[in-house]
Scaffold this motif. Structure first.
Motif, PDB file in Angstrom:
ATOM      1  N   ILE A  61       5.548  -4.184  -5.968  1.00 19.80           N
ATOM      2  CA  ILE A  61       4.376  -3.365  -5.619  1.00 19.80           C
ATOM      3  C   ILE A  61       3.628  -2.949  -6.880  1.00 19.80           C
ATOM      4  O   ILE A  61       2.402  -3.011  -6.955  1.00 19.80           O
ATOM      5  N   LYS A  81       9.966  -2.275  -5.699  1.00 19.56           N
ATOM      6  CA  LYS A  81       9.111  -1.380  -6.474  1.00 19.56           C
ATOM      7  C   LYS A  81       8.370  -2.153  -7.563  1.00 19.56           C
ATOM      8  O   LYS A  81       7.175  -1.960  -7.799  1.00 19.56           O
ATOM      9  N   THR A 109      -0.165  -4.106  -7.432  1.00 19.80           N
ATOM     10  CA  THR A 109      -1.232  -3.101  -7.462  1.00 19.80           C
ATOM     11  C   THR A 109      -1.829  -2.938  -8.849  1.00 19.80           C
ATOM     12  O   THR A 109      -2.952  -2.470  -8.979  1.00 19.80           O
ATOM     13  N   GLU A 140      -0.719   3.131  -1.654  1.00 21.80           N
ATOM     14  CA  GLU A 140      -0.137   2.599  -2.888  1.00 21.80           C
ATOM     15  C   GLU A 140      -1.110   2.721  -4.058  1.00 21.80           C
ATOM     16  O   GLU A 140      -0.748   3.109  -5.163  1.00 21.80           O
TER      17      GLU A 140
END
Ligand code: UDP
Ligand code: MG
Length: 319
Positions: free
Chosen positions: A221, A218, A225, A289
């Motif tokens: 990501i 997590k 992002t 995402e």
């Protein structure tokens, strides 16, 4: 408290389930800061622990008047806890560090000295050696830094959350209104003059690390992002590559059809369906995402909610 002397140094420590060894950690940090002969405060953010962490903090705050503490209403994660700490820190320099003594307090005097000389706005401790983490942990950390650097241009290799940050940088960091902050990336992104000093990651004083494979994924990501849209361009690029591929294969199929050998090629069809199918799902996932991030930002939910405070003069109960 408003009647308190304004500190020169604020140490910010997010704490989650560290009740058992908080006393020892505080003793070391307090001694180190006291030796610098400057007014200081120790800011503890209880990130929704469900052990005795908060009661230990209350007890210790009687012994150490430098303690300032916030208890968050639930576990908001280390990044949010750090941010809450920065929010109430009043020092001219803020030191962020872990509460499990993996960030050796002995390094603080050197960081302070470098900052005093005016050489740096951020003094960053970089890991030279990781304790006895598993091979899996080390490999994934390396891979993480590599990917981050390649696709976002933000180099956070071996960086840690053990930093001394000048007030002016803290002010800038606090103006960044991201709902899901990635602290290490942001301190790099804001620029300013940095000095890096190496340190050895000590063993955890007790308890276990709270990172699971899932939470690290997590974090990864979130980090990627929030700092790069390369994965999105990658989606379009891969679409293009697949188009070229499809055109070539189309020509080939037509050719085979033309020469009357059309029945064969069953394997190719199955493979193509599987490959394009999974690739499409992956690309949709990437887009998803980013969409999720936009969704989170748009909701503008607070990043943390405060339940209790000790020695804090003023803090919004949410941010
Ligand atoms: N921490 C926190 N909230 C969390 C998880 C961790 O405030 O949800 C704190 C924890 O108490 C410690 C620091 O963040 O002070 C680093 O956590 P940990 O030692 O678990 O991570 P690692 O050292 O393995 O990166
Ligand atoms: Mg740790």
């Amino acid at each position: 408290m408003s009647d308190r002397q304004r500190p020169i140094l604020s140490a910010v420590l997010p704490v989650f389930q560290e009740g058992a060894h908080l006393g020892e950690m505080l003793a070391q940090v307090d001694r180190t800061l006291a030796d610098l002969n400057q007014p200081y405060e120790i800011i503890l953010i209880d990130d929704g622990s469900y052990d005795d962490t908060w009661s230990v903090i209350m007890e210790e705050s009687v012994r150490y008047p430098a303690i300032v503490a916030l208890q968050l209403s639930r576990n908001f994660g280390k990044e949010a806890a750090l941010l809450a700490g920065l929010r109430i820190a009043r020092g001219a320099a803020v030191i962020t560090m872990d509460a499990d003594l993996q960030h050796p307090p002995e390094l603080i005097p050197r960081m302070y000295e470098i900052w005093c000389r005016g050489d740096a706005d951020v003094v960053e401790a970089v890991k030279t050696f990781r304790g006895e983490e598993s091979l899996f942990y080390k490999t994934s950390a390396k891979l993480f830094y590599f990917v981050m650097n390649c696709i976002s241009g933000v180099n956070i290799a071996n960086s840690s959350d053990f930093k001394l940050i000048d007030r002016k940088v803290v002010i800038v960091l606090l103006t960044l209104a991201e709902r899901k902050p990635f602290f290490r990336g942001l301190t790099e992104w804001v620029g300013f003059r940095k000095v890096r000093i190496p340190f050895m990651v000590a063993e955890r004083i007790g308890g276990t690390s709270r990172w699971s494979f899932f939470s690290l994924t997590k974090l990864f990501i979130n980090a990627v992002t929030s700092f790069s849209t390369v994965p999105l361009s990658f989606v379009s690029l891969s679409g293009l590559v697949f188009l070229v591929f499809a055109l070539l294969l189309g020509c080939h199929t037509l050719y085979i059809y033309g020469s009357g050998r059309a029945v064969s090629g069953f394997t190719t069809v199955i493979l193509l369906i599987l490959i394009t199918g999974s690739w499409l799902m992956l690309c949709l996932g990437v887009v998803g995402e980013y969409l999720g991030r936009v969704f989170d930002e748009v909701k503008k939910r607070p990043r943390f909610i405060v339940r209790n405070t000790i020695n804090v003069s003023h803090v919004e109960d949410r941010d």
